[in-house]
Design a protein around this motif. Structure first.
Motif, PDB file in Angstrom:
ATOM      1  N   ASP A   1      40.983 102.605   8.750  1.00  0.00           N
ATOM      2  CA  ASP A   1      39.938 102.755   7.827  1.00  0.00           C
ATOM      3  C   ASP A   1      39.092 101.381   7.904  1.00  0.00           C
ATOM      4  N   LYS A   2      38.001 101.452   8.614  1.00  0.00           N
ATOM      5  CA  LYS A   2      37.069 100.449   8.975  1.00  0.00           C
ATOM      6  C   LYS A   2      36.671  99.551   7.975  1.00  0.00           C
ATOM      7  N   GLU A   3      36.326 100.353   6.785  1.00  0.00           N
ATOM      8  CA  GLU A   3      35.740  99.774   5.683  1.00  0.00           C
ATOM      9  C   GLU A   3      36.862  98.880   4.871  1.00  0.00           C
ATOM     10  N   GLU A   4      37.934  99.555   4.836  1.00  0.00           N
ATOM     11  CA  GLU A   4      39.046  98.722   4.295  1.00  0.00           C
ATOM     12  C   GLU A   4      39.528  97.448   4.800  1.00  0.00           C
ATOM     13  N   ALA A   5      39.617  97.528   6.340  1.00  0.00           N
ATOM     14  CA  ALA A   5      39.663  96.517   7.012  1.00  0.00           C
ATOM     15  C   ALA A   5      38.888  95.349   7.011  1.00  0.00           C
ATOM     16  N   GLN A   6      37.524  95.705   6.700  1.00  0.00           N
ATOM     17  CA  GLN A   6      36.534  94.782   6.625  1.00  0.00           C
ATOM     18  C   GLN A   6      36.685  94.153   5.275  1.00  0.00           C
ATOM     19  N   LYS A   7      37.151  94.898   4.014  1.00  0.00           N
ATOM     20  CA  LYS A   7      37.397  94.189   2.883  1.00  0.00           C
ATOM     21  C   LYS A   7      38.367  93.503   2.844  1.00  0.00           C
ATOM     22  N   VAL A   8      39.477  93.533   3.507  1.00  0.00           N
ATOM     23  CA  VAL A   8      40.459  92.513   3.814  1.00  0.00           C
ATOM     24  C   VAL A   8      40.052  91.287   4.517  1.00  0.00           C
TER      25      VAL A   8
ATOM     26  N   PRO B   1      34.996  85.547   9.172  1.00  0.00           N
ATOM     27  CA  PRO B   1      33.691  86.089   9.243  1.00  0.00           C
ATOM     28  C   PRO B   1      34.068  87.208  10.047  1.00  0.00           C
ATOM     29  N   LYS B   2      32.891  88.369   9.861  1.00  0.00           N
ATOM     30  CA  LYS B   2      32.952  89.665  10.200  1.00  0.00           C
ATOM     31  C   LYS B   2      33.319  89.806  11.582  1.00  0.00           C
ATOM     32  N   ASP B   3      32.541  88.800  12.646  1.00  0.00           N
ATOM     33  CA  ASP B   3      32.669  88.922  14.015  1.00  0.00           C
ATOM     34  C   ASP B   3      33.928  87.822  14.575  1.00  0.00           C
ATOM     35  N   ALA B   4      34.505  87.321  13.639  1.00  0.00           N
ATOM     36  CA  ALA B   4      35.642  86.613  14.287  1.00  0.00           C
ATOM     37  C   ALA B   4      36.775  87.576  14.931  1.00  0.00           C
ATOM     38  N   PHE B   5      37.515  86.407  15.872  1.00  0.00           N
ATOM     39  CA  PHE B   5      38.462  87.243  16.727  1.00  0.00           C
ATOM     40  C   PHE B   5      39.724  86.835  16.108  1.00  0.00           C
ATOM     41  N   VAL B   6      40.491  87.929  15.556  1.00  0.00           N
ATOM     42  CA  VAL B   6      41.613  87.959  14.657  1.00  0.00           C
ATOM     43  C   VAL B   6      42.955  88.341  15.588  1.00  0.00           C
ATOM     44  N   VAL B   7      43.757  87.490  15.609  1.00  0.00           N
ATOM     45  CA  VAL B   7      45.208  87.925  16.157  1.00  0.00           C
ATOM     46  C   VAL B   7      46.124  87.705  14.934  1.00  0.00           C
ATOM     47  N   GLY B   8      47.365  88.428  15.025  1.00  0.00           N
ATOM     48  CA  GLY B   8      48.159  88.417  13.971  1.00  0.00           C
ATOM     49  C   GLY B   8      49.541  89.214  14.049  1.00  0.00           C
TER      50      GLY B   8
ATOM     51  N   PHE C   1      54.013  88.652   1.035  1.00  0.00           N
ATOM     52  CA  PHE C   1      54.472  90.130   1.363  1.00  0.00           C
ATOM     53  C   PHE C   1      53.336  90.837   1.013  1.00  0.00           C
ATOM     54  N   ILE C   2      52.908  91.927   1.674  1.00  0.00           N
ATOM     55  CA  ILE C   2      52.118  93.146   1.388  1.00  0.00           C
ATOM     56  C   ILE C   2      52.953  94.414   1.432  1.00  0.00           C
ATOM     57  N   ASN C   3      52.972  95.132   0.421  1.00  0.00           N
ATOM     58  CA  ASN C   3      53.668  96.201   0.390  1.00  0.00           C
ATOM     59  C   ASN C   3      53.441  97.429   1.430  1.00  0.00           C
ATOM     60  N   ASN C   4      52.047  97.339   1.379  1.00  0.00           N
ATOM     61  CA  ASN C   4      51.352  98.588   2.296  1.00  0.00           C
ATOM     62  C   ASN C   4      50.251  97.913   3.249  1.00  0.00           C
ATOM     63  N   PRO C   5      50.793  97.144   4.449  1.00  0.00           N
ATOM     64  CA  PRO C   5      50.041  96.334   5.054  1.00  0.00           C
ATOM     65  C   PRO C   5      48.943  97.012   6.177  1.00  0.00           C
ATOM     66  N   VAL C   6      48.659  98.309   6.112  1.00  0.00           N
ATOM     67  CA  VAL C   6      47.996  99.020   7.058  1.00  0.00           C
ATOM     68  C   VAL C   6      46.711  98.420   7.485  1.00  0.00           C
ATOM     69  N   HIS C   7      45.933  98.021   6.211  1.00  0.00           N
ATOM     70  CA  HIS C   7      44.722  97.583   6.402  1.00  0.00           C
ATOM     71  C   HIS C   7      44.673  96.120   6.922  1.00  0.00           C
ATOM     72  N   TYR C   8      45.553  95.328   6.712  1.00  0.00           N
ATOM     73  CA  TYR C   8      45.756  93.833   7.139  1.00  0.00           C
ATOM     74  C   TYR C   8      45.975  94.019   8.489  1.00  0.00           C
ATOM     75  N   LEU C   9      46.775  95.120   9.127  1.00  0.00           N
ATOM     76  CA  LEU C   9      47.140  95.183  10.402  1.00  0.00           C
ATOM     77  C   LEU C   9      45.869  95.626  11.205  1.00  0.00           C
ATOM     78  N   ALA C  10      45.088  96.645  10.585  1.00  0.00           N
ATOM     79  CA  ALA C  10      43.833  97.182  11.227  1.00  0.00           C
ATOM     80  C   ALA C  10      42.673  96.099  11.130  1.00  0.00           C
ATOM     81  N   ALA C  11      42.911  94.995  10.356  1.00  0.00           N
ATOM     82  CA  ALA C  11      42.041  93.818  10.326  1.00  0.00           C
ATOM     83  C   ALA C  11      42.025  92.648  11.800  1.00  0.00           C
TER      84      ALA C  11
END
Length: 398
Positions: free
Chosen positions: A189-196, A203-210, A270-280
């Motif tokens: 969910d791109k919107e939820e990932a952006q909210k994260v 920043p919106k255009d930052a390169f994120v590894v994790g 700890f994040i219980n449901n990290p799907v949006h963090y992973l998608a970020a």
């Protein structure tokens, strides 16, 4: 023709297969996720599952399953060899009239195997991973071949894990089959990932590894921090997102400060449901000393995300090097950093690897494929009713 003769004949309803999963607990981890997938994946397939935790507590995944109606029991294992635990497990097996006792990890196998000896339950043992560094236990040389002889099904989650069972546990190779872990694909969910990203100040255009992982020495996130330090010296606008908690957290936070990168390394806890963090994230990182089948790596693949991972354990069986991700020799920070930089600079390569990762996931690591293979172990595959919401041919062909 008499009335009695004209009555249609009906087959009696097939008795559900009863399966008891024995594990340490149902906390947060790969083993627990596999058990959850098996319980939920077989819920509509004439299989009744219960879970028995032997370490005295249930854990969040177990509690969630309880809320959905799954029976989750707990026993408190004592220090040393606990004869009373064997008696308690045997009592549960008899009261529940279980057909299969599925033991997850070595200690549950030992207790489950002994408990099941005088019962009708078929024993299945799955080895989910190995400690680092692995070691010989000479008692195993005497005990394990006997246990293996009278265990109908032994499963390893990767070829590397199978090799370790042969080498360190003295289990005959022909007794072991490999079933890769499988999960339900995540949905981006791109919107939820952006909210994260916004909530973390990225920043919106930052390169994120994790990574999404327990912060533990075996995961070697200290090397990941060293690699990110080297990478970020060339790309100062990048971020490292570390999702998870564990015994190494304080050490890793201190290292980030020492390396001068604490402003761009984000520890979420700890994040219980990290799907949006992973998608970020743009690239998934896995720096472990050893792995079986990493569930979070599979989750990243399901989101069309390439990975940079160490060439250890089951990782080379999951990642096709330079096709679905990049493999690096363990504890080599500089090459690890170079691979991250390569994926930053080559966006087309990053995209193509992500697409290839998703295709590989769909073909080899889906929950349906894993559940179907275990269903064949639990019962007769020729008569089993396991459609798994798709035909057998569809599952076997990818």
């Amino acid at each position: 023709m008499t009335v009695e003769e004209s009555k249609p004949t009906t087959k009696p309803a097939k008795k559900p297969l009863r399966v008891l999963h024995i594990t340490f607990n149902m906390g947060i981890g790969g083993t627990e996720q596999v058990i959850r997938q098996l319980v939920q994946g077989m819920a509509n397939e004439s299989v009744e599952s219960e879970i028995l935790c032997i370490d005295g507590h249930i854990g969040p995944i177990g509690e969630a399953l309880q809320q959905s109606g799954v029976l989750v029991h707990k026993l408190a294992r004592k220090q040393g060899f606990d004869w009373a635990l064997i008696k308690a497990i045997r009592k549960r097996l008899r009261e529940g009239r279980f057909d299969v006792v599925h033991c997850h990890q070595y200690t549950p196998w030992m207790y489950g195997w002994l408990a099941a000896l005088p019962t009708r339950a078929k024993v299945v043992f799955t080895e989910h991973g190995r400690f680092y560094p692995d070691r010989y236990r000479y008692k195993a040389m005497l005990i394990n071949p006997i246990m293996a002889l009278f265990t109908p099904s032994i499963v390893a989650i990767s070829e590397a894990t199978k090799d370790a069972l042969v080498k360190y546990e003295f289990i005959p190779r022909h007794k072991i089959q490999v079933i890769y872990n499988g999960i339900a694909p995540l949905v981006r969910d791109k919107e939820e990932a952006q909210k994260v990203r916004d909530s973390l100040g990225i920043p919106k255009d930052a390169f994120v590894v994790g990574t999404v992982s327990r912060l533990d020495p075996v995961k070697n996130q200290a090397m990941m921090l060293r690699a990110f330090k080297q990478f970020s010296e060339k790309e100062p606008g990048s971020y490292l997102l570390m999702v998870g908690d564990g015994p190494d957290k304080a050490k890793l936070v201190s290292l980030a400060e020492e390396y001068g990168i604490s402003e761009r390394v984000i520890f979420t806890g700890f994040i219980n449901n990290p799907v949006h963090y992973l998608a970020a994230m743009d690239v998934f990182l896995l720096s472990s000393h050893t792995e079986g089948t990493s569930m979070t790596l599979l989750e990243a693949m399901s989101l069309e995300m390439p990975a940079v991972a160490t060439r250890v354990g089951g990782n080379p069986e999951i990642i096709e090097d330079n096709v679905t991700g990049i493999l690096v020799e363990p504890d080599m920070a500089y090459p690890f950093a170079e691979c991250i930089e390569q994926l930053l600079q080559k966006s087309i390569l990053r995209q193509s690897m992500g697409q290839a990762a998703r295709l590989s996931f769909d073909k080899r690591f889906s929950a349906n494929a894993m559940v179907y293979q275990y269903s064949k172990i639990y019962g007769d595959p020729d008569s089993a009713p396991y459609s798994l919401h798709g035909s057998t041919d569809e599952i076997e062909n990818g």
